[in-house]
Design an enzyme around this catalytic site. Structure first.
Site, PDB file in Angstrom:
ATOM      1  N   TYR A   1      11.243  -1.666  -8.930  1.00  0.00           N
ATOM      2  CA  TYR A   1      11.843  -0.732  -7.968  1.00  0.00           C
ATOM      3  C   TYR A   1      12.686  -1.438  -6.906  1.00  0.00           C
ATOM      4  CZ  TYR A   1       7.284  -1.725  -5.584  1.00  0.00           C
ATOM      5  OH  TYR A   1       6.180  -2.313  -5.032  1.00  0.00           O
TER       6      TYR A   1
ATOM      7  N   PHE B   1       0.876  -1.176   0.000  1.00  0.00           N
ATOM      8  CA  PHE B   1       0.000   0.000   0.000  1.00  0.00           C
ATOM      9  C   PHE B   1       0.905   1.214   0.000  1.00  0.00           C
ATOM     10  CE2 PHE B   1       0.414  -1.796   4.276  1.00  0.00           C
ATOM     11  CZ  PHE B   1       1.085  -0.775   4.931  1.00  0.00           C
TER      12      PHE B   1
ATOM     13  N   PRO C   1       7.746  -7.589 -12.907  1.00  0.00           N
ATOM     14  CA  PRO C   1       6.800  -6.872 -13.772  1.00  0.00           C
ATOM     15  C   PRO C   1       6.608  -5.418 -13.343  1.00  0.00           C
ATOM     16  CG  PRO C   1       5.625  -8.425 -12.329  1.00  0.00           C
ATOM     17  CD  PRO C   1       7.067  -8.459 -11.925  1.00  0.00           C
TER      18      PRO C   1
HETATM   19  C1  HXC Z   1      -1.568   2.453   5.487  1.00  0.00           C
HETATM   20  C2  HXC Z   1      -1.838   0.324   6.338  1.00  0.00           C
HETATM   21  C3  HXC Z   1      -2.706   0.007   5.246  1.00  0.00           C
HETATM   22  C4  HXC Z   1      -2.969   1.020   4.268  1.00  0.00           C
HETATM   23  C5  HXC Z   1      -2.521  -1.729   6.514  1.00  0.00           C
HETATM   24  N1  HXC Z   1      -1.757  -0.785   7.092  1.00  0.00           N
HETATM   25  N2  HXC Z   1      -3.097  -1.278   5.393  1.00  0.00           N
HETATM   26  N3  HXC Z   1      -1.271   1.533   6.447  1.00  0.00           N
HETATM   27  N4  HXC Z   1      -2.373   2.234   4.433  1.00  0.00           N
HETATM   28  N5  HXC Z   1      -3.771   0.791   3.219  1.00  0.00           N
HETATM   29  C6  HXC Z   1      -0.966  -0.936   8.318  1.00  0.00           C
HETATM   30  C7  HXC Z   1      -1.876  -1.154   9.511  1.00  0.00           C
HETATM   31  O1  HXC Z   1      -2.169   0.082  10.158  1.00  0.00           O
HETATM   32  C8  HXC Z   1      -1.073  -2.087  10.430  1.00  0.00           C
HETATM   33  O2  HXC Z   1      -0.171  -1.430  11.280  1.00  0.00           O
HETATM   34  C9  HXC Z   1      -0.194  -2.882   9.451  1.00  0.00           C
HETATM   35  O3  HXC Z   1      -0.170  -2.121   8.229  1.00  0.00           O
HETATM   36  C10 HXC Z   1      -0.764  -4.248   9.186  1.00  0.00           C
HETATM   37  O4  HXC Z   1      -2.092  -4.081   8.727  1.00  0.00           O
HETATM   38  P1  HXC Z   1      -3.200  -5.236   8.867  1.00  0.00           P
HETATM   39  O5  HXC Z   1      -4.457  -4.719   8.273  1.00  0.00           O
HETATM   40  O6  HXC Z   1      -3.229  -5.758  10.270  1.00  0.00           O
HETATM   41  O7  HXC Z   1      -2.545  -6.380   7.987  1.00  0.00           O
HETATM   42  P2  HXC Z   1      -3.204  -7.584   7.246  1.00  0.00           P
HETATM   43  O8  HXC Z   1      -4.665  -7.705   7.528  1.00  0.00           O
HETATM   44  O9  HXC Z   1      -2.359  -8.729   7.564  1.00  0.00           O
HETATM   45  O10 HXC Z   1      -3.087  -7.181   5.674  1.00  0.00           O
HETATM   46  C11 HXC Z   1      -1.867  -7.190   5.002  1.00  0.00           C
HETATM   47  C12 HXC Z   1      -1.744  -5.997   4.071  1.00  0.00           C
HETATM   48  C13 HXC Z   1      -2.963  -5.876   3.119  1.00  0.00           C
HETATM   49  C14 HXC Z   1      -0.417  -6.127   3.321  1.00  0.00           C
HETATM   50  C15 HXC Z   1      -1.674  -4.720   4.933  1.00  0.00           C
HETATM   51  O11 HXC Z   1      -2.833  -4.704   2.319  1.00  0.00           O
HETATM   52  C16 HXC Z   1      -3.102  -7.087   2.225  1.00  0.00           C
HETATM   53  O12 HXC Z   1      -3.681  -8.082   2.647  1.00  0.00           O
HETATM   54  N6  HXC Z   1      -2.594  -7.041   0.976  1.00  0.00           N
HETATM   55  C17 HXC Z   1      -2.631  -8.172   0.031  1.00  0.00           C
HETATM   56  C18 HXC Z   1      -2.947  -7.743  -1.389  1.00  0.00           C
HETATM   57  C19 HXC Z   1      -2.059  -6.661  -1.939  1.00  0.00           C
HETATM   58  O13 HXC Z   1      -1.495  -5.824  -1.230  1.00  0.00           O
HETATM   59  N7  HXC Z   1      -1.942  -6.648  -3.296  1.00  0.00           N
HETATM   60  C20 HXC Z   1      -1.172  -5.603  -3.984  1.00  0.00           C
HETATM   61  C21 HXC Z   1       0.039  -6.164  -4.584  1.00  0.00           C
HETATM   62  S1  HXC Z   1       0.809  -5.024  -5.698  1.00  0.00           S
HETATM   63  P3  HXC Z   1      -0.524  -1.167  12.865  1.00  0.00           P
HETATM   64  O14 HXC Z   1       0.765  -0.722  13.464  1.00  0.00           O
HETATM   65  O15 HXC Z   1      -1.588  -0.108  12.844  1.00  0.00           O
HETATM   66  O16 HXC Z   1      -1.009  -2.474  13.421  1.00  0.00           O
HETATM   67  C22 HXC Z   1       2.456  -5.084  -5.350  1.00  0.00           C
HETATM   68  C23 HXC Z   1       3.517  -4.465  -6.237  1.00  0.00           C
HETATM   69  C24 HXC Z   1       3.071  -3.308  -7.052  1.00  0.00           C
HETATM   70  O17 HXC Z   1       2.852  -5.657  -4.417  1.00  0.00           O
HETATM   71  C25 HXC Z   1       4.235  -2.789  -7.883  1.00  0.00           C
HETATM   72  C26 HXC Z   1       3.792  -1.785  -8.901  1.00  0.00           C
HETATM   73  C27 HXC Z   1       4.826  -1.569  -9.938  1.00  0.00           C
HETATM   74  P1  NAP Z   2      -3.206  -9.481  -5.626  1.00  0.00           P
HETATM   75  O1  NAP Z   2      -4.222 -10.040  -6.545  1.00  0.00           O
HETATM   76  O2  NAP Z   2      -3.665  -8.639  -4.490  1.00  0.00           O
HETATM   77  O3  NAP Z   2      -2.319 -10.698  -5.117  1.00  0.00           O
HETATM   78  C1  NAP Z   2      -1.846 -10.867  -3.842  1.00  0.00           C
HETATM   79  C2  NAP Z   2      -2.118 -12.305  -3.443  1.00  0.00           C
HETATM   80  O4  NAP Z   2      -1.349 -12.611  -2.285  1.00  0.00           O
HETATM   81  C3  NAP Z   2      -3.574 -12.581  -3.109  1.00  0.00           C
HETATM   82  O5  NAP Z   2      -4.022 -13.706  -3.827  1.00  0.00           O
HETATM   83  C4  NAP Z   2      -3.585 -12.878  -1.609  1.00  0.00           C
HETATM   84  O6  NAP Z   2      -4.533 -13.911  -1.311  1.00  0.00           O
HETATM   85  C5  NAP Z   2      -2.152 -13.343  -1.374  1.00  0.00           C
HETATM   86  N1  NAP Z   2      -1.668 -13.024  -0.024  1.00  0.00           N
HETATM   87  C6  NAP Z   2      -1.520 -11.798   0.518  1.00  0.00           C
HETATM   88  N2  NAP Z   2      -1.069 -11.907   1.768  1.00  0.00           N
HETATM   89  C7  NAP Z   2      -0.910 -13.218   2.018  1.00  0.00           C
HETATM   90  C8  NAP Z   2      -0.463 -13.959   3.144  1.00  0.00           C
HETATM   91  N3  NAP Z   2      -0.107 -13.354   4.280  1.00  0.00           N
HETATM   92  N4  NAP Z   2      -0.400 -15.314   3.042  1.00  0.00           N
HETATM   93  C9  NAP Z   2      -0.792 -15.939   1.901  1.00  0.00           C
HETATM   94  N5  NAP Z   2      -1.222 -15.284   0.806  1.00  0.00           N
HETATM   95  C10 NAP Z   2      -1.279 -13.940   0.870  1.00  0.00           C
HETATM   96  O7  NAP Z   2      -2.154  -8.575  -6.419  1.00  0.00           O
HETATM   97  P2  NAP Z   2      -1.254  -8.794  -7.726  1.00  0.00           P
HETATM   98  O8  NAP Z   2      -1.095  -7.443  -8.301  1.00  0.00           O
HETATM   99  O9  NAP Z   2      -1.766  -9.911  -8.567  1.00  0.00           O
HETATM  100  O10 NAP Z   2       0.144  -9.198  -7.084  1.00  0.00           O
HETATM  101  C11 NAP Z   2       0.758 -10.448  -7.327  1.00  0.00           C
HETATM  102  C12 NAP Z   2       2.263 -10.301  -7.254  1.00  0.00           C
HETATM  103  O11 NAP Z   2       2.714  -9.385  -8.265  1.00  0.00           O
HETATM  104  C13 NAP Z   2       2.777  -9.740  -5.932  1.00  0.00           C
HETATM  105  O12 NAP Z   2       3.997 -10.377  -5.607  1.00  0.00           O
HETATM  106  C14 NAP Z   2       3.040  -8.286  -6.261  1.00  0.00           C
HETATM  107  O13 NAP Z   2       3.992  -7.706  -5.399  1.00  0.00           O
HETATM  108  C15 NAP Z   2       3.575  -8.432  -7.674  1.00  0.00           C
HETATM  109  N6  NAP Z   2       3.586  -7.232  -8.495  1.00  0.00           N
HETATM  110  C16 NAP Z   2       2.425  -6.590  -8.828  1.00  0.00           C
HETATM  111  C17 NAP Z   2       2.459  -5.496  -9.673  1.00  0.00           C
HETATM  112  C18 NAP Z   2       1.216  -4.788 -10.107  1.00  0.00           C
HETATM  113  O14 NAP Z   2       1.312  -3.754 -10.778  1.00  0.00           O
HETATM  114  N7  NAP Z   2       0.036  -5.291  -9.814  1.00  0.00           N
HETATM  115  C19 NAP Z   2       3.683  -5.051 -10.166  1.00  0.00           C
HETATM  116  C20 NAP Z   2       4.867  -5.712  -9.790  1.00  0.00           C
HETATM  117  C21 NAP Z   2       4.795  -6.814  -8.973  1.00  0.00           C
HETATM  118  P3  NAP Z   2      -5.393 -13.921   0.050  1.00  0.00           P
HETATM  119  O15 NAP Z   2      -5.984 -12.557   0.203  1.00  0.00           O
HETATM  120  O16 NAP Z   2      -6.399 -15.010  -0.147  1.00  0.00           O
HETATM  121  O17 NAP Z   2      -4.410 -14.243   1.130  1.00  0.00           O
END
Ligand code: HXC
Ligand code: NAP
Length: 281
Positions: free
Chosen positions: A158, A109, A199
């Site tokens: 990055y 995030f 990617p």
């Molecule tokens: C700011 C945040 C936040 C947000 C969580 N936190 N979400 N801070 N903005 N949107 C903070 C919380 O305050 C907390 O700290 C800590 O992070 C953990 O948050 P939780 O909600 O307890 O964590 P959890 O439920 O385990 O969720 C994990 C997560 C969530 C990473 C925070 O976003 C998630 O489940 N993401 C999975 C999917 C995802 O992110 N997909 C995108 C991938 S794209 P405190 O101290 O308050 O407890 C990617 C690459 C992109 O990765 C590259 C582009 C080129």
């Molecule tokens: P996404 O759909 O949100 O994928 C994240 C996946 O990770 C979800 O299926 C989620 O499933 C799983 N996950 C998250 N936390 C987990 C945990 N604690 N344990 C097990 N599973 C967990 O996003 P996406 O964009 O396809 O991302 C996939 C990969 O590509 C990631 O490694 C990301 O960093 C990378 N990436 C994305 C981009 C982009 O532009 N989208 C660019 C570069 C790299 P559950 O919620 O069911 O756990």
């Protein structure tokens, strides 16, 4: 958000490429993970999908049923080392081994470093870096016994240069790239190849919701991509499958960048067609 429609083309990888193989994809039920697990299945693999919420595996299960490949849906948080061990064991018990691991799960995030909540940094590192190590180690043990295997990690461009606003993810991905090269070197002698794809921005629900949640932000990201569009999960998945496949049998320790030019240098100022020239003509 208007979905990009990829140009139709013949599938790059040949049918049956993963026939008889067992694959495990973390986060394999959504976004890129879903595209990778679907493609591996359609190319003949049995596919295990591991993530926190098995509700997210419904679409993959439906595709498996429709397209005739086996899917094993497993609840596992990559932050829990015991759950990771159980998950790999369950796959081996069900299908007799493990040939391909794709470490796709991650979290991200946007938040400037000074504004990060206390647990935020550790949370992302625990998922996106330590989780990759946990799964790699458990899979590596099985693959060593089996005489080989392929691991594909998912990084981001990055990783080694940093990115303001996503320090947790940038540090995690830098670690993933170092892990990729270290394990590739350690495990080459066991016939285990370890590679990563890197990617640039592609459309997924998880990324769009957290990184470009408005049309304005989406446009701002788009403007940074020289090839003029976001990637598609299908095209990135194809490259991940290529690295996992025998076609890449001599490839290990590589980081495969695919980003539409996103990480290329940008001009100091836009030089236009004729350049910036203040001389009198
Ligand atoms: C700011 C945040 C936040 C947000 C969580 N936190 N979400 N801070 N903005 N949107 C903070 C919380 O305050 C907390 O700290 C800590 O992070 C953990 O948050 P939780 O909600 O307890 O964590 P959890 O439920 O385990 O969720 C994990 C997560 C969530 C990473 C925070 O976003 C998630 O489940 N993401 C999975 C999917 C995802 O992110 N997909 C995108 C991938 S794209 P405190 O101290 O308050 O407890 C990617 C690459 C992109 O990765 C590259 C582009 C080129
Ligand atoms: P996404 O759909 O949100 O994928 C994240 C996946 O990770 C979800 O299926 C989620 O499933 C799983 N996950 C998250 N936390 C987990 C945990 N604690 N344990 C097990 N599973 C967990 O996003 P996406 O964009 O396809 O991302 C996939 C990969 O590509 C990631 O490694 C990301 O960093 C990378 N990436 C994305 C981009 C982009 O532009 N989208 C660019 C570069 C790299 P559950 O919620 O069911 O756990």
């Amino acid at each position: 958000m208007k979905p990009y429609v990829a140009p139709e083309g013949p599938p790059f990888l040949p049918e049956g490429l993963f026939a008889g193989k067992v694959a495990l994809v973390t986060g394999g039920g959504t976004g890129l993970g879903l595209a990778i697990s679907t493609r591996l299945g359609r190319l003949g693999a049995k596919v295990a999908c591991a993530s926190r919420d098995v509700e997210h595996h419904r679409e993959l299960l439906a595709r498996g049923e429709r397209d005739g490949f086996e899917v094993l849906s497993l609840a596992c948080d990559v932050r829990d080392a015991h759950a990771v061990r159980r998950t790999v064991r369950e796959v081996v018990e069900r299908w007799g081994g493990l040939d391909v691991l794709v470490n796709n799960a991650a979290g991200n995030f946007i938040r400037p470093s000074l504004a990060l909540a206390p647990r935020a940094f550790d949370t992302v590192i625990d998922i996106a870096l330590s989780g990759v190590f946990r799964f790699s180690r458990e899979a590596g043990r099985v693959m060593r016994e089996r005489g080989g295997g392929a691991i594909v990690n998912v990084s981001a461009p990055y990783a080694c240069v940093g990115k303001p606003g996503v320090i947790h993810s940038a540090c995690a991905k830098a670690g993933v790239e170092t892990l990729t090269k270290t394990l590739a070197a350690e495990w080459a002698g066991y016939g285990i190849r370890v590679n990563a794809i890197s990617p640039g921005p592609f459309q997924s629900r998880g990324a769009a919701d957290r990184l470009w949640p408005s049309e304005e932000l989406e446009r701002a990201v788009l403007e940074q991509i020289p090839l003029g569009r976001f990637g598609t999960v299908e095209e990135v998945a194809e490259l991940a499958c290529l690295l996992a496949s025998p076609a890449a049998a001599w490839v290990t320790g590589t980081i495969f960048l695919a980003d539409g030019g996103w990480s290329l240098p940008r001009p100091l100022v836009d030089p236009g067609e004729r350049g910036v020239d203040r001389r009198k003509s």
